[in-house]
Each structure stands twice: as C-alpha cells, then as structure tokens.
Design a protein around this motif. Sequence first.
Motif, PDB file in Angstrom:
ATOM      1  N   CYS A  41       0.812  -1.216   0.000  1.00 49.47           N
ATOM      2  CA  CYS A  41       0.000   0.000   0.000  1.00 49.47           C
ATOM      3  C   CYS A  41       0.841   1.261   0.000  1.00 49.47           C
ATOM      4  O   CYS A  41       0.303   2.360   0.034  1.00 49.47           O
ATOM      5  CB  CYS A  41      -1.013   0.001   1.139  1.00 49.47           C
ATOM      6  SG  CYS A  41      -0.313   0.249   2.757  1.00 49.47           S
ATOM      7  N   ASP A  43       2.850   2.355   2.335  1.00 48.10           N
ATOM      8  CA  ASP A  43       3.123   2.938   3.642  1.00 48.10           C
ATOM      9  C   ASP A  43       4.602   2.792   3.982  1.00 48.10           C
ATOM     10  O   ASP A  43       5.200   1.757   3.726  1.00 48.10           O
ATOM     11  CB  ASP A  43       2.312   2.216   4.735  1.00 48.10           C
ATOM     12  CG  ASP A  43       0.828   2.546   4.680  1.00 48.10           C
ATOM     13  OD1 ASP A  43       0.458   3.514   4.010  1.00 48.10           O
ATOM     14  OD2 ASP A  43       0.058   1.829   5.344  1.00 48.10           O
ATOM     15  N   CYS A  67      -1.060   5.992   4.264  1.00 48.37           N
ATOM     16  CA  CYS A  67      -2.455   6.240   4.605  1.00 48.37           C
ATOM     17  C   CYS A  67      -2.613   6.842   6.005  1.00 48.37           C
ATOM     18  O   CYS A  67      -1.695   6.827   6.816  1.00 48.37           O
ATOM     19  CB  CYS A  67      -3.254   4.945   4.487  1.00 48.37           C
ATOM     20  SG  CYS A  67      -2.807   3.709   5.707  1.00 48.37           S
ATOM     21  N   ASN A  70      -1.879   4.521   9.106  1.00 47.01           N
ATOM     22  CA  ASN A  70      -0.449   4.343   9.310  1.00 47.01           C
ATOM     23  C   ASN A  70       0.167   5.582   9.964  1.00 47.01           C
ATOM     24  O   ASN A  70       0.897   5.493  10.957  1.00 47.01           O
ATOM     25  CB  ASN A  70       0.199   4.055   7.944  1.00 47.01           C
ATOM     26  CG  ASN A  70       1.709   4.014   7.982  1.00 47.01           C
ATOM     27  OD1 ASN A  70       2.281   3.325   8.806  1.00 47.01           O
ATOM     28  ND2 ASN A  70       2.331   4.736   7.089  1.00 47.01           N
ATOM     29  N   ARG A 128      -6.545  -3.215   7.044  1.00 49.80           N
ATOM     30  CA  ARG A 128      -5.869  -2.005   7.533  1.00 49.80           C
ATOM     31  C   ARG A 128      -5.062  -2.238   8.796  1.00 49.80           C
ATOM     32  O   ARG A 128      -4.351  -1.344   9.258  1.00 49.80           O
ATOM     33  CB  ARG A 128      -6.883  -0.881   7.790  1.00 49.80           C
ATOM     34  CG  ARG A 128      -7.861  -0.648   6.654  1.00 49.80           C
ATOM     35  CD  ARG A 128      -7.149  -0.440   5.321  1.00 49.80           C
ATOM     36  NE  ARG A 128      -6.311   0.747   5.320  1.00 49.80           N
ATOM     37  CZ  ARG A 128      -6.772   1.964   5.110  1.00 49.80           C
ATOM     38  NH1 ARG A 128      -8.024   2.185   4.879  1.00 49.80           N
ATOM     39  NH2 ARG A 128      -5.947   2.990   5.111  1.00 49.80           N
ATOM     40  N   CYS A 131      -1.525  -1.607   8.329  1.00 48.44           N
ATOM     41  CA  CYS A 131      -1.201  -0.179   8.282  1.00 48.44           C
ATOM     42  C   CYS A 131      -0.986   0.356   9.698  1.00 48.44           C
ATOM     43  O   CYS A 131      -0.040   1.095   9.964  1.00 48.44           O
ATOM     44  CB  CYS A 131      -2.332   0.599   7.623  1.00 48.44           C
ATOM     45  SG  CYS A 131      -2.746   0.059   5.961  1.00 48.44           S
TER      46      CYS A 131
HETATM   47 ZN    ZN Z   1      -1.892   1.861   4.765  1.00 50.19          ZN
END
Ligand code: ZN
Length: 155
Positions: A41, A43, A67, A70, A128, A131
Amino acid sequence: MALDRLDDLYRDAILEHRRNPRNANKLEDFNTTGNAVNPFCGDEIHLQLKQDGQGRVIAVGLQGEGCSINQASGSMLTEAIRGKNPQEIRTLADWVRKMMRGDPEAESHLRSEGDIPNLIGVREYPVRIKCALLPWSALDDALSKTPHESNSSRT
Ligand code: ZN
C-alpha cells in the motif's frame, strides 16, 4: 474507504493525528533508527530514537508516508514511548498487537497510553491492521539494533 466507516470517535482521533503528527521532525542526535515499509500500500515509516544511559527514550522522531491509519498510529506511538525503557516499550507494543488481534484484555492495559486505544476501531477492517502496526514494526527494528553512542554527551 475503511476510514469513512469507522466510528466517529476513532475516526476523529485518527484524522487529528494525521493532520497534526506529533514528533515528526527528524532527529539529528539519536542512538538508533528503525524503518518499515509495506510495499503493497506504499506505507513507509522512518523512526529515530534518542535514549538515555538506561535506554529510556528521551526524544523520538518519526517520518512517514502513506495512509491516515499508518500515519496516525505512528504519531500516537511517538507520544506513548517517550520516557519508557526498552522493556516497557516491548510490553506496550505487545499489547498494541494483542489489541489489533482482538484480545479483550488489551484495551484496559492501553487505557493510559494516550490516544492509542482509538486504534481499536481499525480492527474491524483486517486489511488495515497492517497499516496500524507498521510503525510498531519500525520500532522493533530500532530496538533490535545495538544502540550506538549518540553524538552528544550523555547526562
Ligand atoms: Zn496503509
């Protein structure tokens, strides 16, 4: 997106940290650094710790990309680890992971750890959770390295 569906309470805390990340300045004077990346993703977390002679964290810098969950988790982490020694930090990180896995005891152990209990809302969205835990992986990375002497005199 998952964040839209989080309960207001959790979402507000996460967005507030996202907007005003704590301890975001890069430390020039540190004992150890940690990094973690989630290529799926995008991050990223980069962390610097300054510790006293007992290993207690006296300053922390955390820079991230990616995101909101995170970034917010990283910001909350920096507030929670200040003043703690490595053993206390590992205990804290353990409880955070247990909370994300749904351990019913975790919330009470984390109640005094600033905004961290707000991450509990993220566990409704399993994709998520990674994250939210990425900054804690960067922290593991930092603690797993043998701290070198910082470049300023210790007190
Ligand atoms: Zn993320």
